[in-house]
Design a protein around this motif. Sequence first.
Motif, short mmCIF file in Angstrom:
data_model
loop_
_atom_site.label_atom_id
_atom_site.label_comp_id
_atom_site.label_asym_id
_atom_site.label_seq_id
_atom_site.Cartn_x
_atom_site.Cartn_y
_atom_site.Cartn_z
N GLU A 92 20.73 32.18 51.05
CA GLU A 92 20.85 33.47 50.42
C GLU A 92 21.61 33.37 49.11
OE1 GLU A 92 19.58 36.45 51.55
OE2 GLU A 92 18.60 35.24 53.06
N ALA A 93 21.59 34.44 48.36
CA ALA A 93 22.43 34.54 47.17
C ALA A 93 23.70 35.28 47.59
CB ALA A 93 21.71 35.31 46.08
N ARG A 94 24.81 34.82 47.10
CA ARG A 94 26.10 35.45 47.42
C ARG A 94 26.53 36.30 46.23
NH1 ARG A 94 29.41 35.99 51.71
NH2 ARG A 94 31.57 36.21 51.15
N LEU A 95 27.05 37.49 46.50
CA LEU A 95 27.48 38.39 45.44
C LEU A 95 28.93 38.79 45.66
CD1 LEU A 95 26.96 40.26 42.99
CD2 LEU A 95 26.19 41.99 44.63
N VAL A 96 29.71 38.74 44.58
CA VAL A 96 31.09 39.23 44.59
C VAL A 96 31.18 40.24 43.46
CG1 VAL A 96 33.53 38.64 44.34
CG2 VAL A 96 31.98 37.03 45.47
N ILE A 122 26.61 31.64 43.84
CA ILE A 122 27.53 32.76 43.97
C ILE A 122 27.55 33.48 42.63
CG2 ILE A 122 29.91 33.47 44.42
CD1 ILE A 122 30.20 30.69 45.87
N THR A 123 27.16 34.75 42.63
CA THR A 123 27.16 35.55 41.42
C THR A 123 28.37 36.49 41.49
OG1 THR A 123 24.76 35.49 41.31
CG2 THR A 123 25.86 37.22 40.03
N THR A 124 29.20 36.47 40.45
CA THR A 124 30.36 37.35 40.38
C THR A 124 30.15 38.33 39.23
OG1 THR A 124 31.81 35.58 41.17
CG2 THR A 124 32.87 37.46 40.10
N VAL A 125 30.19 39.63 39.56
CA VAL A 125 30.06 40.68 38.56
C VAL A 125 31.39 41.43 38.53
CG1 VAL A 125 28.81 42.74 37.82
CG2 VAL A 125 27.59 40.92 39.02
N THR A 126 32.02 41.46 37.35
CA THR A 126 33.29 42.17 37.18
C THR A 126 33.07 43.29 36.18
OG1 THR A 126 34.53 40.13 37.56
CG2 THR A 126 35.72 41.96 36.53
N SER A 127 33.34 44.52 36.61
CA SER A 127 33.26 45.66 35.69
C SER A 127 34.68 46.00 35.27
CB SER A 127 32.58 46.85 36.33
OG SER A 127 33.37 47.36 37.37
N GLU A 138 35.80 32.11 46.81
CA GLU A 138 37.11 32.44 46.25
C GLU A 138 37.34 31.83 44.87
OE1 GLU A 138 36.81 31.08 49.46
OE2 GLU A 138 36.73 33.09 50.26
N ALA A 139 36.68 30.71 44.56
CA ALA A 139 36.90 30.03 43.28
C ALA A 139 36.39 30.87 42.13
CB ALA A 139 36.21 28.68 43.30
N ASP A 140 37.00 30.70 40.93
CA ASP A 140 36.65 31.56 39.81
C ASP A 140 36.37 30.78 38.53
OD1 ASP A 140 36.21 34.19 40.03
OD2 ASP A 140 38.29 34.82 39.81
#
Length: 161
Positions: free
Chosen positions: A13-17, A108-113, A147-149
């Motif tokens: 799957e794709a992971r979303l944060v 892992i896709t991270t979207v920050t607004s 958790e990694a960024d």
Amino acid sequence: LLKERILNDVIAEARLVVKHLDDMGGSFKPVQVYYRLDGEDLKLLDNATGALDTEDAVEIFSGNVAPGNHNLQVEMVYRGDSSVFTYMNDYVFKLRANYTFYATKGKITTVTSKGYLKGDITYDLTDRPSITFKVGQRSYTKERLPEADDADETDDESGSE
């Protein structure tokens, strides 16, 4: 076999944060934020408890999503806050933005607004509050899960409605 099966299920799957960040400064206090993903409610945070009074990013969502295009809808409400310019306390700003991104299978896709003030002091006060998005993707590794960024990131900018 069990380890391989679990790891394959995670990577399939794709992971979303999704994270929220407030960078509006001291003249604006967050009242609430509301997030929707693909038309479904993710989270509504009200600042009555002080949950939004932090300089750190607040995690809104972390989980698996189907690979492909997704639409994140964000609504942020801010109230003016100034002891010098007391008229600011009567201002309420409602910001809305949509952002479409692609969640890649096995990443892992991270979207920050981020709520922020665009422009400088010469801009009209009512035009300054805005929303911007930052997106990053990284691969799963055995040692580094969501958790990694240290992702490759891009910025996008949206205004208020």
